[in-house]
Design a protein around this motif. Sequence first.
Motif, PDB file in Angstrom:
ATOM      1  N   ASP A   1       0.824  -1.193   0.000  1.00  0.00           N
ATOM      2  CA  ASP A   1       0.000   0.000   0.000  1.00  0.00           C
ATOM      3  C   ASP A   1       0.866   1.254   0.000  1.00  0.00           C
ATOM      4  O   ASP A   1       0.615   2.201  -0.749  1.00  0.00           O
ATOM      5  CB  ASP A   1      -0.898  -0.026   1.241  1.00  0.00           C
ATOM      6  N   VAL A   2       1.894   1.258   0.838  1.00  0.00           N
ATOM      7  CA  VAL A   2       2.771   2.415   0.893  1.00  0.00           C
ATOM      8  C   VAL A   2       3.638   2.503  -0.354  1.00  0.00           C
ATOM      9  O   VAL A   2       3.836   3.580  -0.905  1.00  0.00           O
ATOM     10  CB  VAL A   2       3.675   2.369   2.134  1.00  0.00           C
ATOM     11  N   LEU A   3       4.114   1.354  -0.791  1.00  0.00           N
ATOM     12  CA  LEU A   3       4.950   1.374  -1.985  1.00  0.00           C
ATOM     13  C   LEU A   3       4.182   1.933  -3.170  1.00  0.00           C
ATOM     14  O   LEU A   3       4.744   2.648  -3.993  1.00  0.00           O
ATOM     15  CB  LEU A   3       5.457  -0.033  -2.311  1.00  0.00           C
ATOM     16  N   ASP A   4       2.907   1.618  -3.244  1.00  0.00           N
ATOM     17  CA  ASP A   4       2.109   2.181  -4.324  1.00  0.00           C
ATOM     18  C   ASP A   4       2.068   3.703  -4.227  1.00  0.00           C
ATOM     19  O   ASP A   4       1.976   4.401  -5.217  1.00  0.00           O
ATOM     20  CB  ASP A   4       0.688   1.625  -4.288  1.00  0.00           C
ATOM     21  N   ARG A   5       2.109   4.190  -3.020  1.00  0.00           N
ATOM     22  CA  ARG A   5       2.116   5.640  -2.800  1.00  0.00           C
ATOM     23  C   ARG A   5       3.459   6.255  -3.156  1.00  0.00           C
ATOM     24  O   ARG A   5       3.538   7.201  -3.910  1.00  0.00           O
ATOM     25  CB  ARG A   5       1.881   5.907  -1.333  1.00  0.00           C
ATOM     26  N   ILE A   6       4.518   5.713  -2.548  1.00  0.00           N
ATOM     27  CA  ILE A   6       5.845   6.216  -2.862  1.00  0.00           C
ATOM     28  C   ILE A   6       6.162   5.934  -4.300  1.00  0.00           C
ATOM     29  O   ILE A   6       6.774   6.717  -4.993  1.00  0.00           O
ATOM     30  CB  ILE A   6       6.951   5.502  -2.057  1.00  0.00           C
ATOM     31  N   GLY A   7       5.731   4.731  -4.685  1.00  0.00           N
ATOM     32  CA  GLY A   7       5.979   4.263  -6.035  1.00  0.00           C
ATOM     33  C   GLY A   7       5.552   5.307  -7.026  1.00  0.00           C
ATOM     34  O   GLY A   7       6.046   5.358  -8.136  1.00  0.00           O
ATOM     35  N   ASP A   8       4.629   6.149  -6.594  1.00  0.00           N
ATOM     36  CA  ASP A   8       4.260   7.247  -7.437  1.00  0.00           C
ATOM     37  C   ASP A   8       5.269   8.368  -7.237  1.00  0.00           C
ATOM     38  O   ASP A   8       5.243   9.094  -6.255  1.00  0.00           O
ATOM     39  CB  ASP A   8       2.858   7.718  -7.073  1.00  0.00           C
ATOM     40  N   GLN A   9       6.131   8.446  -8.178  1.00  0.00           N
ATOM     41  CA  GLN A   9       7.180   9.459  -8.192  1.00  0.00           C
ATOM     42  C   GLN A   9       6.667  10.830  -7.774  1.00  0.00           C
ATOM     43  O   GLN A   9       7.282  11.524  -6.959  1.00  0.00           O
ATOM     44  CB  GLN A   9       7.720   9.530  -9.614  1.00  0.00           C
ATOM     45  N   TRP A  10       5.532  11.228  -8.323  1.00  0.00           N
ATOM     46  CA  TRP A  10       5.058  12.588  -8.111  1.00  0.00           C
ATOM     47  C   TRP A  10       4.669  12.857  -6.676  1.00  0.00           C
ATOM     48  O   TRP A  10       4.902  13.946  -6.149  1.00  0.00           O
ATOM     49  CB  TRP A  10       3.887  12.915  -9.033  1.00  0.00           C
TER      50      TRP A  10
ATOM     51  N   VAL B   1       5.854  11.811  -3.827  1.00  0.00           N
ATOM     52  CA  VAL B   1       6.985  12.148  -2.978  1.00  0.00           C
ATOM     53  C   VAL B   1       7.515  13.527  -3.315  1.00  0.00           C
ATOM     54  O   VAL B   1       7.817  14.323  -2.430  1.00  0.00           O
ATOM     55  CB  VAL B   1       8.120  11.120  -3.137  1.00  0.00           C
TER      56      VAL B   1
ATOM     57  N   LEU C   1      14.780   8.845  -6.632  1.00  0.00           N
ATOM     58  CA  LEU C   1      13.324   8.747  -6.669  1.00  0.00           C
ATOM     59  C   LEU C   1      12.863   8.019  -7.921  1.00  0.00           C
ATOM     60  O   LEU C   1      11.911   7.252  -7.875  1.00  0.00           O
ATOM     61  CB  LEU C   1      12.693  10.135  -6.605  1.00  0.00           C
TER      62      LEU C   1
ATOM     63  N   ILE D   1      13.369   4.355  -6.904  1.00  0.00           N
ATOM     64  CA  ILE D   1      12.359   3.876  -5.975  1.00  0.00           C
ATOM     65  C   ILE D   1      11.011   4.014  -6.614  1.00  0.00           C
ATOM     66  O   ILE D   1      10.130   3.201  -6.439  1.00  0.00           O
ATOM     67  CB  ILE D   1      12.281   4.744  -4.699  1.00  0.00           C
ATOM     68  N   GLY D   2      10.905   5.137  -7.330  1.00  0.00           N
ATOM     69  CA  GLY D   2       9.654   5.478  -7.985  1.00  0.00           C
ATOM     70  C   GLY D   2       9.174   4.300  -8.792  1.00  0.00           C
ATOM     71  O   GLY D   2       7.999   4.163  -9.059  1.00  0.00           O
ATOM     72  N   ASP D   3      10.107   3.455  -9.178  1.00  0.00           N
ATOM     73  CA  ASP D   3       9.721   2.241  -9.832  1.00  0.00           C
ATOM     74  C   ASP D   3       9.327   1.226  -8.766  1.00  0.00           C
ATOM     75  O   ASP D   3      10.158   0.622  -8.110  1.00  0.00           O
ATOM     76  CB  ASP D   3      10.884   1.722 -10.664  1.00  0.00           C
ATOM     77  N   GLN D   4       8.061   1.084  -8.624  1.00  0.00           N
ATOM     78  CA  GLN D   4       7.479   0.139  -7.676  1.00  0.00           C
ATOM     79  C   GLN D   4       8.185  -1.202  -7.672  1.00  0.00           C
ATOM     80  O   GLN D   4       8.493  -1.753  -6.618  1.00  0.00           O
ATOM     81  CB  GLN D   4       6.026  -0.056  -8.096  1.00  0.00           C
TER      82      GLN D   4
ATOM     83  N   ALA E   1       5.163   2.769   7.317  1.00  0.00           N
ATOM     84  CA  ALA E   1       3.975   2.271   6.632  1.00  0.00           C
ATOM     85  C   ALA E   1       3.149   1.399   7.569  1.00  0.00           C
ATOM     86  O   ALA E   1       1.929   1.551   7.672  1.00  0.00           O
ATOM     87  CB  ALA E   1       4.377   1.476   5.408  1.00  0.00           C
TER      88      ALA E   1
END
Lengths: 123, 123
Positions: free
Chosen positions: A19-28, A30, B21, B24-27, B105
């Motif tokens: 769930d968090v990775l999906d959030r961070i995973g979104d480059q924008w 962060v 980023l 990491i941004g890459d899920q 998280a």
Amino acid sequence: MPLQELKKFASDAPCPIRDVLDRIGDQWSVLVLLTLRPGTRRFNELMREIGDISKQMLSRTLKRLEQDGFITRTVYPEVPPRVEYSLTELGHSFLEPMRALVAWADQNHRTISEARERYRGGN
Amino acid sequence: MPLQELKKFASDAPCPIRDVLDRIGDQWSVLVLLTLRPGTRRFNELMREIGDISKQMLSRTLKRLEQDGFITRTVYPEVPPRVEYSLTELGHSFLEPMRALVAWADQNHRTISEARERYRGGN
DNA sequence: CGCTTAGGTCTACAAAGCAGACCAGGTGCA
DNA sequence: TGCACCTGGTCTGCTTTGTAGACCTAAGCG
């Protein structure tokens, strides 16, 4: 049926990490949070400071961050409209572990670049 | 000219934060690294453990992580082929600050869910 | 001979993101 | 009265990214 819904459903319940990775995973996300760290910003200020985000993505990202409780959105009913965004407690607390990561990035950036060079060179 | 090259060029030089980023941004990258933390894994083991990644993305992600020096790739010239992936020092060291984030998280997952509920409800 | 197995690559197709056009509606200028 | 301008978005086509699943290689086993 939207395939993605299934995925979300499957990973939501048992895995807060995802769930968090999906959030961070979104480059924008962060990037927006980091940009808000110094203080309140308006929509177009965020656009300018971030630089290469599209209006659409900024809008969408802000909406989600508000939804998740990371930021607040305040509308001043003036003309032309004024909308201010700022971090909540949650938003600030998130940036704390994030800073460790940024620090790591700072320290190891060169190492990574070198690894890349070597790879190209050695190939 | 590929627009993306410009972006990359523009953000590469002055901003290591962006560089990390993007990583990491890459899920998938983070997920792969986390999956490798307990120890060496083979391609299909990674597929199974991660669950919803496509072969192509796993392949691509592994290639980039190897390139950047986060993991090593060892091929055993047998038939059928055997390929093992494992974390390097750099990979391990990256996961350290990452763990702080994962811990965050864990702690705040519920808060976020509640914020989402409130948003839906309050709308 | 033909099926299996591991680690991919290749090919369509679906989804996400981008740039830029457009919108509301009060204000300043002519 | 008319007309352009301001902010904070939304909407529209096109490009890029990701996915599923077919295909490949080459030895081993029946």
